[in-house]
Design a protein around this motif. Structure first.
Motif, PDB file in Angstrom:
ATOM      1  N   GLN A   1      10.188  -6.469  -8.289  1.00 17.47           N
ATOM      2  CA  GLN A   1       9.303  -5.631  -7.483  1.00 17.47           C
ATOM      3  C   GLN A   1       7.876  -5.596  -8.047  1.00 17.47           C
TER       4      GLN A   1
ATOM      5  N   ALA B   1       6.969  -4.499 -10.816  1.00 17.03           N
ATOM      6  CA  ALA B   1       6.775  -3.248 -11.539  1.00 17.03           C
ATOM      7  C   ALA B   1       7.126  -3.463 -13.007  1.00 17.03           C
TER       8      ALA B   1
ATOM      9  N   ALA C   1       3.802   0.755 -11.527  1.00 21.94           N
ATOM     10  CA  ALA C   1       3.871  -0.097 -10.338  1.00 21.94           C
ATOM     11  C   ALA C   1       2.498  -0.122  -9.670  1.00 21.94           C
ATOM     12  N   GLN C   2       2.135  -1.277  -9.180  1.00 20.56           N
ATOM     13  CA  GLN C   2       0.844  -1.411  -8.506  1.00 20.56           C
ATOM     14  C   GLN C   2       0.992  -1.206  -7.013  1.00 20.56           C
ATOM     15  N   THR C   3       0.006  -0.536  -6.442  1.00 21.52           N
ATOM     16  CA  THR C   3      -0.027  -0.370  -4.996  1.00 21.52           C
ATOM     17  C   THR C   3      -0.581  -1.644  -4.359  1.00 21.52           C
ATOM     18  N   GLY C   4      -0.507  -1.685  -3.035  1.00 25.32           N
ATOM     19  CA  GLY C   4      -1.014  -2.860  -2.331  1.00 25.32           C
ATOM     20  C   GLY C   4      -2.509  -3.031  -2.437  1.00 25.32           C
TER      21      GLY C   4
ATOM     22  N   THR D   1      -2.787   1.409 -10.013  1.00 26.09           N
ATOM     23  CA  THR D   1      -1.545   1.459 -10.780  1.00 26.09           C
ATOM     24  C   THR D   1      -1.026   2.889 -10.821  1.00 26.09           C
TER      25      THR D   1
ATOM     26  N   ASP E   1      -1.828   4.262  -1.725  1.00 28.21           N
ATOM     27  CA  ASP E   1      -0.662   3.500  -1.277  1.00 28.21           C
ATOM     28  C   ASP E   1       0.532   3.801  -2.171  1.00 28.21           C
TER      29      ASP E   1
ATOM     30  N   PRO F   1       3.617   2.365  -4.021  1.00 30.60           N
ATOM     31  CA  PRO F   1       4.086   1.034  -4.430  1.00 30.60           C
ATOM     32  C   PRO F   1       5.518   0.784  -3.968  1.00 30.60           C
ATOM     33  N   LYS F   2       5.861  -0.479  -3.872  1.00 30.36           N
ATOM     34  CA  LYS F   2       7.234  -0.841  -3.520  1.00 30.36           C
ATOM     35  C   LYS F   2       8.141  -0.497  -4.688  1.00 30.36           C
TER      36      LYS F   2
END
Length: 262
Positions: free
Chosen positions: A59, A61, A96-99, A103, A226, A228-229
């Motif tokens: 993912q 992440a 995790a990074q957003t689109g 972070t 956003d 993150p996934k």
């Protein structure tokens, strides 16, 4: 008479010895079963931890090594029944990074999978392992949250159970005033939207000109972030301001853990 009593004593001693031997064997057998149960449980937890680490990496992440705990004792009866009470997955230092490149960081992303169905055939052949419900909770530090918005002068904090934003408005070249406003939190289309209202400008007499500056400043304070996934198809369900940070609750239902990498 003396000979009769003398001949009975060896039988009693043999009977007591036999009972001691049987009880000892039962104790060893019980200990062996417990050790086997705990060993099997630990082995399964380590295997799941490796698979979760792979899923996190897939993912895009990051986290420290996942900690997996399979609840319920004994473990082997759950394996035979193909049903597990709860599987807890802890992801320390989760990032995790957003689109859009921000972070999102959490000291701990705590995930619980409940009512897990995993038949032996699925475990052996890689079939479906389904959790009736999956929930996750994590807390985002307010400073990190403000930094993720890209607004360097924005400060966030909790007050009376609400999220409050604060900043400094330059009314003139020589006059600056602090102001605070209550935040309204909303999740829409995978984004956390934060809008501010109920502005407080202590010690300032507001006239129409200054009110326009305040309104414009409050609009600038608003932001979107956003989401993150996340692993296991988790989506945001609730946002709760706490003194230590913004508590985020995630959830999903009928999750195929095997398909998700677990």
């Amino acid at each position: 008479m003396a000979e009769v009593y003398g001949s009975d004593r060896p039988r009693r001693r043999r009977g007591r010895t036999l009972r001691v031997v049987v009880l000892t064997l039962l104790v060893f057998l019980l200990v062996g079963v417990v050790v086997l149960d705990r060993f099997s449980n630990s082995y399964a937890e380590n295997v799941l931890a490796e698979k979760v680490a792979t899923e996190v990496a897939n993912q895009k992440a990051e986290s420290s090594r996942p900690i997996v705990t399979i609840a319920g004792v004994p473990f082997l009866t759950q394996v035979l029944a193909g049903k597990y009470e709860e599987i807890r997955i802890e992801l320390p230092d989760f990032k995790a990074q957003t689109g859009t490149g921000e972070t999102v960081r959490m000291d701990l992303l705590d995930i619980r999978a409940r009512n897990v169905t995993a038949p032996l055939s699925a475990l052996r052949g890689g079939g479906d392992v389904v959790a009736g419900s999956v929930t996750g909770t994590g807390t985002i530090n307010y400073q990190l949250l403000a930094e993720a918005t890209g607004q360097k002068d924005l400060k966030l904090a909790e007050k009376d159970g609400k999220l409050v934003g604060s900043g400094v408005l330059a009314v003139t070249q020589t006059q600056e005033i602090p102001l605070t406003a209550a935040a309204e939190l909303k999740v829409t289309d995978g984004k956390v939207q934060v809008r501010f209202s109920d502005v407080n400008t202590p010690g300032l007499t507001v006239n129409p000109l200054i009110q326009g500056q305040v309104d414009a400043f409050i609009e600038q304070m608003a932001f979107e972030l956003d989401v993150p996934k996340l692993p296991l198809n988790l989506v945001i369900q609730e946002l709760q301001p706490l003194p230590e940070g913004l508590r985020v609750t995630f959830g999903a239902s009928d999750v195929n853990l095997a398909a998700a990498g677990v």
